[in-house]
Each structure stands twice: as structure tokens, then as C-alpha cells.
Design an enzyme around this catalytic site. Structure first.
Site, PDB file in Angstrom:
ATOM      1  N   HIS A   6       0.824  -1.204   0.000  1.00 16.33           N
ATOM      2  CA  HIS A   6       0.000   0.000   0.000  1.00 16.33           C
ATOM      3  C   HIS A   6       0.861   1.258   0.000  1.00 16.33           C
ATOM      4  CE1 HIS A   6       0.534  -0.793   4.382  1.00 16.33           C
ATOM      5  NE2 HIS A   6       0.610   0.521   4.485  1.00 16.33           N
ATOM      6  N   HIS A  21       4.107   7.060   3.791  1.00 10.88           N
ATOM      7  CA  HIS A  21       5.030   5.943   3.584  1.00 10.88           C
ATOM      8  C   HIS A  21       4.531   5.043   2.471  1.00 10.88           C
ATOM      9  CE1 HIS A  21       2.232   4.161   6.673  1.00 10.88           C
ATOM     10  NE2 HIS A  21       2.397   3.060   5.973  1.00 10.88           N
ATOM     11  N   GLU A  24       7.723   1.002   4.958  1.00 14.13           N
ATOM     12  CA  GLU A  24       7.204  -0.025   5.838  1.00 14.13           C
ATOM     13  C   GLU A  24       7.422  -1.363   5.128  1.00 14.13           C
ATOM     14  OE1 GLU A  24       2.919   0.186   6.365  1.00 14.13           O
ATOM     15  OE2 GLU A  24       3.000  -1.014   8.192  1.00 14.13           O
TER      16      GLU A  24
HETATM   17 CO    CO Z   1       1.239   1.293   6.322  1.00 19.05          CO
END
Ligand code: CO
Length: 134
Positions: free
Chosen positions: A7, A79, A130
Site C-alpha cells: 500500500h 510511507h 514499511e
Molecule cells: Co502502512
């Protein structure tokens, strides 16, 4: 080492308004807002054919995205999340290459219930990364 883009997370000050933009203006499939007090954010997931966008709004007094929104009052990309097959193996390989892992370096359960780690933006082209175990 890294696999699929899981994502892109966009920090916003008003998640209802941001969800409307994605639903009404962009015509995307948008989930209900879910408070995640253990992460200090409320999340909305937007499902796209090949990945997801995650809207995140600060929740509580010590939200990890509060400072980001002070610097970026209109919101912005916070992020990107890449999948890895084995998060501890990925962490060890990255540390061996000199990359900095945020926090105590131990994977934590992320917003999707999977183990995640964050990597220092200064080591990755100015982008907070991440890693999520797929
Ligand atoms: Co995230």
C-alpha cells in the site's frame, strides 16, 4: 528482496473528507473508517486492482503522524509499504547493508495484523518504508 507494493499511505487531517475525494471524485472502492488506537491513527483502505491506498488520520494525543501533518497541513504521502517473505531475514540483510531500522528493530503487528517494520527515510531516497511480511 522486496516484493509487491502492499500500500501507499497518505496522511490526512480529515479522513471523512479524504474518503469522499477517493469515493466521489476518483470513483474508488473505499472502506469504512476504522479507529486503531494501538497505532494512534484512524484508517480507511482504498482497494485498487493492483494495490491499496491507506488514508491515515491522527487519533489521540501521541499520534505518530501528528508531526508530519504539522509540516504538511494539506496531507501527503507518508510511507510506502513493500511486502517481504520473511521480515526478520529482510531486516538482518538490510542492517548488514547499513540501513537503519526504526524503533527497537523488532517487528510489530501492523494495521493489517501482519508483522511490520519501518526503515529510516534518510537511507531510502527520503521515503519512509514499511516492510510487511506477506
Ligand atoms: Co502502512
Amino acid at each position: 528482496m522486496i516484493g509487491r507494493l502492499n500500500h501507499v499511505a497518505i496522511a490526512v487531517a480529515d479522513i471523512a473528507r479524504a474518503a469522499d475525494v477517493y469515493r466521489q471524485t476518483l470513483g474508488a472502492e473505499v472502506s469504512p473508517a476504522v479507529p486503531q488506537p494501538e497505532h494512534g491513527v484512524t484508517t480507511v483502505f482504498i482497494t485498487l486492482p493492483n494495490t491499496k491506498v491507506e488514508l491515515i488520520e491522527p487519533l489521540g494525543d501521541a499520534s505518530p503522524i501528528a508531526k508530519f501533518l504539522q509540516r504538511n497541513p494539506e496531507g501527503g504521502i507518508h510511507h510506502v509499504c513493500y511486502e517481504v517473505a520473511n521480515i526478520r531475514a529482510a531486516r538482518d540483510a538490510l542492517k548488514a547493508k547499513g540501513a537503519r531500522v526504526l524503533g527497537d528493530g523488532e517487528p510489530k503487528l501492523g494495521a493489517h495484523g501482519r508483522a511490520v517494520l519501518f526503515l529510516h527515510p534518510k537511507d531510502f531516497c527520503g521515503t519512509l518504508i514499511e516492510l510487511e511480511e506477506a
